[in-house]
Design a protein around this motif. Sequence first.
Motif, PDB file in Angstrom:
ATOM      1  N   ARG A   1       0.844  -1.193   0.000  1.00  0.00           N
ATOM      2  CA  ARG A   1       0.000   0.000   0.000  1.00  0.00           C
ATOM      3  C   ARG A   1       0.879   1.241   0.000  1.00  0.00           C
ATOM      4  NH1 ARG A   1      -3.740   0.146   4.872  1.00  0.00           N
ATOM      5  NH2 ARG A   1      -3.835  -2.097   4.531  1.00  0.00           N
ATOM      6  N   GLU A   2       0.321   2.331  -0.481  1.00  0.00           N
ATOM      7  CA  GLU A   2       1.060   3.577  -0.564  1.00  0.00           C
ATOM      8  C   GLU A   2       0.965   4.339   0.754  1.00  0.00           C
ATOM      9  OE1 GLU A   2       0.871   4.841  -5.210  1.00  0.00           O
ATOM     10  OE2 GLU A   2      -0.964   5.161  -4.050  1.00  0.00           O
ATOM     11  N   HIS A   3       2.053   5.032   1.073  1.00  0.00           N
ATOM     12  CA  HIS A   3       2.076   5.846   2.292  1.00  0.00           C
ATOM     13  C   HIS A   3       3.098   6.958   2.105  1.00  0.00           C
ATOM     14  CE1 HIS A   3       1.715   6.923   6.504  1.00  0.00           C
ATOM     15  NE2 HIS A   3       3.033   6.895   6.600  1.00  0.00           N
ATOM     16  N   GLY A   4       2.625   8.198   2.060  1.00  0.00           N
ATOM     17  CA  GLY A   4       3.523   9.327   1.879  1.00  0.00           C
ATOM     18  C   GLY A   4       4.261   9.239   0.555  1.00  0.00           C
ATOM     19  N   ASP A   5       5.596   9.319   0.624  1.00  0.00           N
ATOM     20  CA  ASP A   5       6.410   9.238  -0.588  1.00  0.00           C
ATOM     21  C   ASP A   5       6.560   7.813  -1.109  1.00  0.00           C
ATOM     22  OD1 ASP A   5       6.804  11.968  -0.527  1.00  0.00           O
ATOM     23  OD2 ASP A   5       8.694  11.841   0.586  1.00  0.00           O
ATOM     24  N   ASP A   6       6.188   6.830  -0.294  1.00  0.00           N
ATOM     25  CA  ASP A   6       6.271   5.435  -0.734  1.00  0.00           C
ATOM     26  C   ASP A   6       5.068   5.112  -1.620  1.00  0.00           C
ATOM     27  OD1 ASP A   6       8.554   5.164   0.745  1.00  0.00           O
ATOM     28  OD2 ASP A   6       7.570   4.228   2.456  1.00  0.00           O
ATOM     29  N   THR A   7       5.214   5.377  -2.911  1.00  0.00           N
ATOM     30  CA  THR A   7       4.134   5.153  -3.865  1.00  0.00           C
ATOM     31  C   THR A   7       4.485   3.979  -4.771  1.00  0.00           C
ATOM     32  OG1 THR A   7       5.070   6.663  -5.507  1.00  0.00           O
ATOM     33  CG2 THR A   7       3.574   7.606  -3.841  1.00  0.00           C
ATOM     34  N   PHE A   8       3.455   3.381  -5.372  1.00  0.00           N
ATOM     35  CA  PHE A   8       3.686   2.291  -6.312  1.00  0.00           C
ATOM     36  C   PHE A   8       4.538   2.763  -7.488  1.00  0.00           C
ATOM     37  CE2 PHE A   8      -0.554   0.698  -4.616  1.00  0.00           C
ATOM     38  CZ  PHE A   8       0.032  -0.289  -3.832  1.00  0.00           C
ATOM     39  N   ALA A   9       4.247   3.973  -7.978  1.00  0.00           N
ATOM     40  CA  ALA A   9       4.989   4.495  -9.128  1.00  0.00           C
ATOM     41  C   ALA A   9       6.469   4.622  -8.802  1.00  0.00           C
ATOM     42  CB  ALA A   9       4.413   5.836  -9.558  1.00  0.00           C
ATOM     43  N   ALA A  10       6.784   5.107  -7.606  1.00  0.00           N
ATOM     44  CA  ALA A  10       8.184   5.322  -7.230  1.00  0.00           C
ATOM     45  C   ALA A  10       8.910   4.014  -6.959  1.00  0.00           C
ATOM     46  CB  ALA A  10       8.257   6.233  -6.003  1.00  0.00           C
ATOM     47  N   ILE A  11       8.325   3.175  -6.129  1.00  0.00           N
ATOM     48  CA  ILE A  11       9.035   1.987  -5.642  1.00  0.00           C
ATOM     49  C   ILE A  11       8.954   0.814  -6.612  1.00  0.00           C
ATOM     50  CG2 ILE A  11       9.041   0.261  -3.790  1.00  0.00           C
ATOM     51  CD1 ILE A  11       8.352   2.499  -1.874  1.00  0.00           C
ATOM     52  N   HIS A  12       7.850   0.703  -7.353  1.00  0.00           N
ATOM     53  CA  HIS A  12       7.706  -0.420  -8.282  1.00  0.00           C
ATOM     54  C   HIS A  12       8.158  -0.096  -9.697  1.00  0.00           C
ATOM     55  CE1 HIS A  12       4.389  -2.512  -5.665  1.00  0.00           C
ATOM     56  NE2 HIS A  12       5.574  -2.448  -5.078  1.00  0.00           N
ATOM     57  N   GLU A  13       8.257   1.184 -10.039  1.00  0.00           N
ATOM     58  CA  GLU A  13       8.599   1.536 -11.415  1.00  0.00           C
ATOM     59  C   GLU A  13       9.823   2.441 -11.516  1.00  0.00           C
ATOM     60  OE1 GLU A  13       5.136   2.219 -14.176  1.00  0.00           O
ATOM     61  OE2 GLU A  13       4.075   2.483 -12.268  1.00  0.00           O
ATOM     62  N   GLN A  14       9.739   3.643 -10.974  1.00  0.00           N
ATOM     63  CA  GLN A  14      10.774   4.645 -11.233  1.00  0.00           C
ATOM     64  C   GLN A  14      12.137   4.235 -10.682  1.00  0.00           C
ATOM     65  OE1 GLN A  14       9.020   8.168  -9.529  1.00  0.00           O
ATOM     66  NE2 GLN A  14       7.297   8.145 -10.953  1.00  0.00           N
ATOM     67  N   ALA A  15      12.202   3.846  -9.414  1.00  0.00           N
ATOM     68  CA  ALA A  15      13.488   3.468  -8.820  1.00  0.00           C
ATOM     69  C   ALA A  15      14.057   2.195  -9.454  1.00  0.00           C
ATOM     70  CB  ALA A  15      13.349   3.317  -7.305  1.00  0.00           C
ATOM     71  N   PRO A  16      13.272   1.118  -9.631  1.00  0.00           N
ATOM     72  CA  PRO A  16      13.840  -0.067 -10.287  1.00  0.00           C
ATOM     73  C   PRO A  16      14.331   0.198 -11.702  1.00  0.00           C
ATOM     74  CG  PRO A  16      11.807  -0.636  -9.152  1.00  0.00           C
ATOM     75  CD  PRO A  16      11.911   0.851  -9.123  1.00  0.00           C
TER      76      PRO A  16
END
Length: 380
Positions: A77-92
Amino acid sequence: MRVLVTGAYGFIGAHIVAALTAAGHQVVCAVRNARRDSRFSGLAAVACDMAHDSRSEDWLPRLEDIDAVVNCAGILREHGDDTFAAIHEQAPLALFQACRQHGIRRVIQISALGSAADGEFIASKHRCDDALATLELDWLVLRPSLVYSARGSYGGTSLLRGLAALPGVLPLPGHGQQQVQPIAAEDVGAAVAAALSRPQCIREVIELVGPDVLTLHDYLLAWRRWLGFRPARVLAVPARLVRVSAAIGERMGNGPLGQTMARMLERGNIGAPDATTRLRERLDLLPRRLLRALDEAPSHVQDRWHARLYFWLPALRVLTALAWLGSGVIGWLTPVAAVMASAPGSSLSADTCLVLPESLAALTWCSACFVCCVGVLASY
């Protein structure tokens, strides 16, 4: 090989780290603040922040002397800056681009089995898989189904253990006929270790599933028997109530009870008919059946306590908050009680009125503890 593992301290990531270490690889754990987990005190750790490391330049310094990368990072689940877009897509994807720039070809992406219609958790994972497939890398995508371990649990696996351990009843969405194909976390780790030893196993998507397709009803019964609890009466929970509970959990909680988990269980979570055959052919891996995995690791009292106490933790937090609130209210009323006691014609002494609030505060705490203890003891 020297392998960088993101999400190394998570439930799946930790099993992968253990399997890679057992296979003789040197593991570097990419984790927030580079903290060293006591479980892997002998392993190197580098700092990363999957919520913000969205440029390849962020990752290049961390890839020195690295031969392969395994991405296990993920959130339910998303919380604050921990978003699906950031952690599952952009950073990887930034990490994968950095691998390409640095000349590291071997990349393994731990994705998720399911349909994008199950929610943004899976949809974002699959978008990252598709983007990875366009890069000139020796990539491999592994999509595990429901992952469990008899030696520990976390998140959704803890939630299912808690459901299986409820005293007297076994609540199931509908009648529990949703299908799952569970795989042991230890076998997920073995799959990653096997993939690194097979340079020809590249540029494909492999589903990680167990050999048995089980209904949710049979899956929870297996865990209940493993925990050593008596059979329970099945309680069919209407789908609408499950969705409402998941929506409440999504908005108010921070545990695994949310819409992602509810959608995945409602739809079922199984692989293709030839998934286990492909696992054997491509990775020479035959995952264990659930019952065999449970028989190989009998439960202990710690497992039973954890399962039975799982749903009591939120209740304990509420009772503790009420106890603090009651103590504050009683303390606020104490000066009023003292003034009344000193008024002419009062039948109570000031000392008595000062003792009463303290006694009531202690009674509030004792009542909260008593309710918790009765609930725990009644469940055994």
